[in-house]
Design a protein around this motif. Structure first.
Motif, mmCIF file in Angstrom:
data_model
loop_
_atom_site.group_PDB
_atom_site.id
_atom_site.type_symbol
_atom_site.label_atom_id
_atom_site.label_comp_id
_atom_site.label_asym_id
_atom_site.label_seq_id
_atom_site.Cartn_x
_atom_site.Cartn_y
_atom_site.Cartn_z
ATOM 1 N N PRO A 72 30.881 48.922 40.285
ATOM 2 C CA PRO A 72 30.551 48.792 38.863
ATOM 3 C C PRO A 72 31.743 49.131 37.974
ATOM 4 C CG PRO A 72 29.569 50.772 39.794
ATOM 5 C CD PRO A 72 30.130 49.996 40.940
ATOM 6 N N GLY A 73 31.661 48.655 36.747
ATOM 7 C CA GLY A 73 32.770 48.845 35.823
ATOM 8 C C GLY A 73 33.642 47.610 35.866
ATOM 9 N N GLU A 74 33.747 46.918 34.758
ATOM 10 C CA GLU A 74 34.576 45.718 34.739
ATOM 11 C C GLU A 74 35.262 45.610 33.386
ATOM 12 O OE1 GLU A 74 31.536 42.768 35.604
ATOM 13 O OE2 GLU A 74 31.281 42.336 33.462
ATOM 14 N N LEU A 75 36.397 44.923 33.387
ATOM 15 C CA LEU A 75 37.149 44.645 32.169
ATOM 16 C C LEU A 75 37.057 43.164 31.870
ATOM 17 C CD1 LEU A 75 40.332 46.775 32.915
ATOM 18 C CD2 LEU A 75 38.398 47.410 31.465
ATOM 19 N N HIS A 76 37.076 42.820 30.597
ATOM 20 C CA HIS A 76 36.965 41.427 30.183
ATOM 21 C C HIS A 76 38.251 40.995 29.480
ATOM 22 C CE1 HIS A 76 32.345 42.223 29.988
ATOM 23 N NE2 HIS A 76 32.761 41.969 31.222
ATOM 24 N N VAL A 77 38.884 39.971 30.030
ATOM 25 C CA VAL A 77 40.123 39.438 29.465
ATOM 26 C C VAL A 77 39.795 38.143 28.744
ATOM 27 C CG1 VAL A 77 42.481 38.689 29.927
ATOM 28 C CG2 VAL A 77 41.424 40.448 31.378
ATOM 29 N N PHE A 78 40.042 38.105 27.443
ATOM 30 C CA PHE A 78 39.757 36.890 26.664
ATOM 31 C C PHE A 78 40.506 35.715 27.264
ATOM 32 C CE2 PHE A 78 40.710 33.908 23.212
ATOM 33 C CZ PHE A 78 39.414 33.625 22.787
ATOM 34 N N GLY A 87 35.847 32.351 26.607
ATOM 35 C CA GLY A 87 35.053 33.346 27.324
ATOM 36 C C GLY A 87 35.964 34.436 27.834
ATOM 37 N N TYR A 88 35.672 34.924 29.036
ATOM 38 C CA TYR A 88 36.408 36.072 29.570
ATOM 39 C C TYR A 88 36.612 35.945 31.083
ATOM 40 C CZ TYR A 88 34.799 37.881 25.109
ATOM 41 O OH TYR A 88 34.531 38.025 23.771
ATOM 42 N N ARG A 89 37.725 36.440 31.540
ATOM 43 C CA ARG A 89 37.925 36.651 32.967
ATOM 44 C C ARG A 89 37.414 38.048 33.285
ATOM 45 N NH1 ARG A 89 42.475 32.760 35.014
ATOM 46 N NH2 ARG A 89 41.815 33.531 37.040
ATOM 47 N N VAL A 90 36.640 38.138 34.348
ATOM 48 C CA VAL A 90 36.023 39.410 34.730
ATOM 49 C C VAL A 90 36.899 40.101 35.770
ATOM 50 C CG1 VAL A 90 34.009 40.508 35.764
ATOM 51 C CG2 VAL A 90 33.716 38.534 34.242
ATOM 52 N N ILE A 91 37.397 41.273 35.420
ATOM 53 C CA ILE A 91 38.223 42.066 36.329
ATOM 54 C C ILE A 91 37.407 43.275 36.767
ATOM 55 C CG2 ILE A 91 40.426 43.220 36.668
ATOM 56 C CD1 ILE A 91 40.692 40.276 35.869
ATOM 57 N N ALA A 92 37.194 43.402 38.068
ATOM 58 C CA ALA A 92 36.358 44.487 38.590
ATOM 59 C C ALA A 92 37.117 45.279 39.651
ATOM 60 C CB ALA A 92 35.068 43.920 39.188
ATOM 61 N N LYS A 114 28.807 37.708 28.197
ATOM 62 C CA LYS A 114 29.593 38.943 28.263
ATOM 63 C C LYS A 114 28.738 40.175 28.535
ATOM 64 C CE LYS A 114 33.275 41.398 25.796
ATOM 65 N NZ LYS A 114 32.859 42.735 26.220
ATOM 66 N N ALA A 115 27.584 40.257 27.903
ATOM 67 C CA ALA A 115 26.766 41.462 28.013
ATOM 68 C C ALA A 115 25.842 41.456 29.231
ATOM 69 C CB ALA A 115 25.945 41.647 26.739
ATOM 70 N N GLU A 116 25.834 40.376 29.989
ATOM 71 C CA GLU A 116 24.930 40.289 31.129
ATOM 72 C C GLU A 116 25.437 41.145 32.293
ATOM 73 O OE1 GLU A 116 24.512 36.210 32.194
ATOM 74 O OE2 GLU A 116 23.632 35.609 30.268
ATOM 75 N N ASP A 117 24.498 41.585 33.130
ATOM 76 C CA ASP A 117 24.858 42.298 34.355
ATOM 77 C C ASP A 117 25.215 41.295 35.439
ATOM 78 O OD1 ASP A 117 24.357 44.808 33.254
ATOM 79 O OD2 ASP A 117 22.229 44.719 33.784
ATOM 80 N N ARG A 118 26.234 41.634 36.215
ATOM 81 C CA ARG A 118 26.644 40.753 37.305
ATOM 82 C C ARG A 118 26.473 41.469 38.643
ATOM 83 N NH1 ARG A 118 28.667 38.649 32.984
ATOM 84 N NH2 ARG A 118 29.641 40.599 32.309
ATOM 85 N N PRO A 119 26.118 40.710 39.681
ATOM 86 C CA PRO A 119 25.890 41.336 40.995
ATOM 87 C C PRO A 119 27.141 42.047 41.501
ATOM 88 C CG PRO A 119 25.063 39.083 40.959
ATOM 89 C CD PRO A 119 25.870 39.259 39.707
ATOM 90 N N LEU A 149 40.362 42.559 26.590
ATOM 91 C CA LEU A 149 41.811 42.539 26.745
ATOM 92 C C LEU A 149 42.292 41.136 26.390
ATOM 93 C CD1 LEU A 149 40.677 44.789 28.746
ATOM 94 C CD2 LEU A 149 42.811 44.489 29.999
ATOM 95 N N TYR A 150 43.569 41.031 26.058
ATOM 96 C CA TYR A 150 44.120 39.730 25.687
ATOM 97 C C TYR A 150 45.212 39.277 26.657
ATOM 98 C CZ TYR A 150 41.388 40.491 21.529
ATOM 99 O OH TYR A 150 40.330 40.713 20.678
ATOM 100 N N ALA A 151 45.369 40.008 27.737
ATOM 101 C CA ALA A 151 46.289 39.631 28.806
ATOM 102 C C ALA A 151 45.921 40.456 30.032
ATOM 103 C CB ALA A 151 47.747 39.888 28.414
ATOM 104 N N ARG A 152 46.197 39.914 31.214
ATOM 105 C CA ARG A 152 45.919 40.645 32.444
ATOM 106 C C ARG A 152 47.091 41.582 32.738
ATOM 107 N NH1 ARG A 152 44.377 35.823 36.452
ATOM 108 N NH2 ARG A 152 46.052 34.865 35.216
ATOM 109 N N ASP A 153 47.069 42.701 32.066
ATOM 110 C CA ASP A 153 48.108 43.718 32.215
ATOM 111 C C ASP A 153 47.717 44.611 33.391
ATOM 112 O OD1 ASP A 153 49.653 46.059 32.045
ATOM 113 O OD2 ASP A 153 49.843 45.885 29.876
ATOM 114 N N ILE A 154 48.394 44.420 34.530
ATOM 115 C CA ILE A 154 48.005 45.125 35.749
ATOM 116 C C ILE A 154 48.105 46.638 35.592
ATOM 117 C CG2 ILE A 154 48.688 45.574 38.136
ATOM 118 C CD1 ILE A 154 49.117 42.680 38.555
ATOM 119 N N ALA A 155 49.158 47.112 34.959
ATOM 120 C CA ALA A 155 49.319 48.559 34.790
ATOM 121 C C ALA A 155 48.152 49.129 33.977
ATOM 122 C CB ALA A 155 50.651 48.861 34.109
#
Length: 223
Positions: A72-78, A87-92, A114-119, A149-155
Motif C-alpha cells: 500500500p501507498g502509491e504516488l501519482h505522476v501527472f 491522468g497519472y502514472r501509479v508508482i507503488a 485517482k481516488a479509487e483503491d487499486r488491488p 508529482l510532475y516527473a518521475r524523480d527516483i530520488a
C-alpha cells in the motif's frame, strides 16, 4: 584583388565549417541509430532476475522479472498519453521475495480514477529498469497535499516510499483499470537528419552568396 582574396577566404572557411557540421550530424545520425537498436534489443530481451546493485550506466532498460508483493501507498505522476488522455502514472512500493523494496511503475490511470483503491498483494512483474530523464527547472514542485508529482524523480519517490532508488516499469497491466505504459524508445529524440539537412542547406546558401559577391567584386574591364 585583396577584396577577392578576402571574400574567397571568408567564403571558403564558412563553407567548410557548415559542411563539417552537416557531416558531423550524419555521423551522429548513424550513432543514434545504433544506440536505438541496442536499446530496443535490451528492452525486448528475455527478463532476468533483478541485479543486486542496479546501475544506470550498465542496467538502464534491462528487462527483469520479480516476484513479491505490491504494498500500500502509491504516488501519482501527472501524465498525458499519446492519445492525449490526461491522468497519472501509479508508482507503488514493491517488496521482492528476498526482501528488497523497490519502486514499481504500475501504469496509467485516468484522472477520474485517482481516488479509487487499486488491488495490491502478491504479484509477478515483468518490466524494465528505468532512470527517467524527466523534468527541468520549469517542472513544478510535487503537490504533496494532492499527491501529484510532475516527473518521475527516483530520488524523491524512493525517499517518500522508503525504497531503493530503483524503478521497474511494468510491461503489462498489474490490475484492472491500470493501462500498462511499457518502456519504449519513442521518447528518445533522433533529429540528426533534420539538423544535417539544415547545415547542408546553409552551406549551399553560403556558397551561392559567396559566388555572387565574388562575381560582383570582380575587376571591371575598361573600354
Amino acid at each position: 584583388m585583396r577584396r577577392l582574396i578576402f571574400l574567397s577566404l571568408v567564403g571558403g572557411l564558412g563553407l567548410a565549417a557548415l559542411v563539417s557540421l552537416g557531416v558531423w550530424q550524419i555521423q551522429r545520425l548513424a550513432w543514434k541509430g545504433e544506440l536505438l537498436q541496442t536499446i530496443e534489443t535490451r528492452i525486448a530481451a528475455a527478463p532476468v532476475a533483478l541485479p543486486d546493485a542496479p546501475s544506470e550506466t550498465t542496467d538502464r532498460y534491462r528487462a527483469v522479472r520479480v516476484n513479491g508483493q505490491i504494498e500500500p501507498g502509491e504516488l501519482h505522476v501527472f501524465w498525458v498519453t499519446k492519445a492525449a488522455e490526461t491522468g497519472y502514472r501509479v508508482i507503488a512500493p514493491f517488496v521482492t521475495e528476498d526482501g528488497r523494496r523497490v519502486l514499481l511503475d504500475r501504469g496509467f490511470i485516468p484522472s477520474a480514477a485517482k481516488a479509487e483503491d487499486r488491488p495490491i498483494g502478491g504479484a509477478t512483474v515483468t518490466g524494465n529498469l528505468l532512470w527517467p530523464d524527466e523534468g527541468d527547472w520549469t517542472t513544478p514542485e510535487p503537490d504533496t497535499a494532492a499527491n501529484i508529482l510532475y516527473a518521475r524523480d527516483i530520488a524523491y519517490m524512493s525517499d517518500k516510499l522508503g525504497t531503493e532508488p530503483v524503478l521497474i516499469v511494468a510491461r503489462d497491466s498489474t490490475a484492472a483499470g491500470i493501462s500498462a505504459q511499457p518502456v519504449t524508445t519513442a521518447g528518445i529524440q533522433n533529429n540528426h537528419l533534420q539538423y544535417a539537412i539544415t547545415w547542408f542547406s546553409l552551406a549551399l546558401i553560403w556558397a551561392a552568396m559567396t559566388t555572387y559577391f565574388l562575381w560582383r567584386s570582380r575587376p571591371k574591364s575598361e573600354g
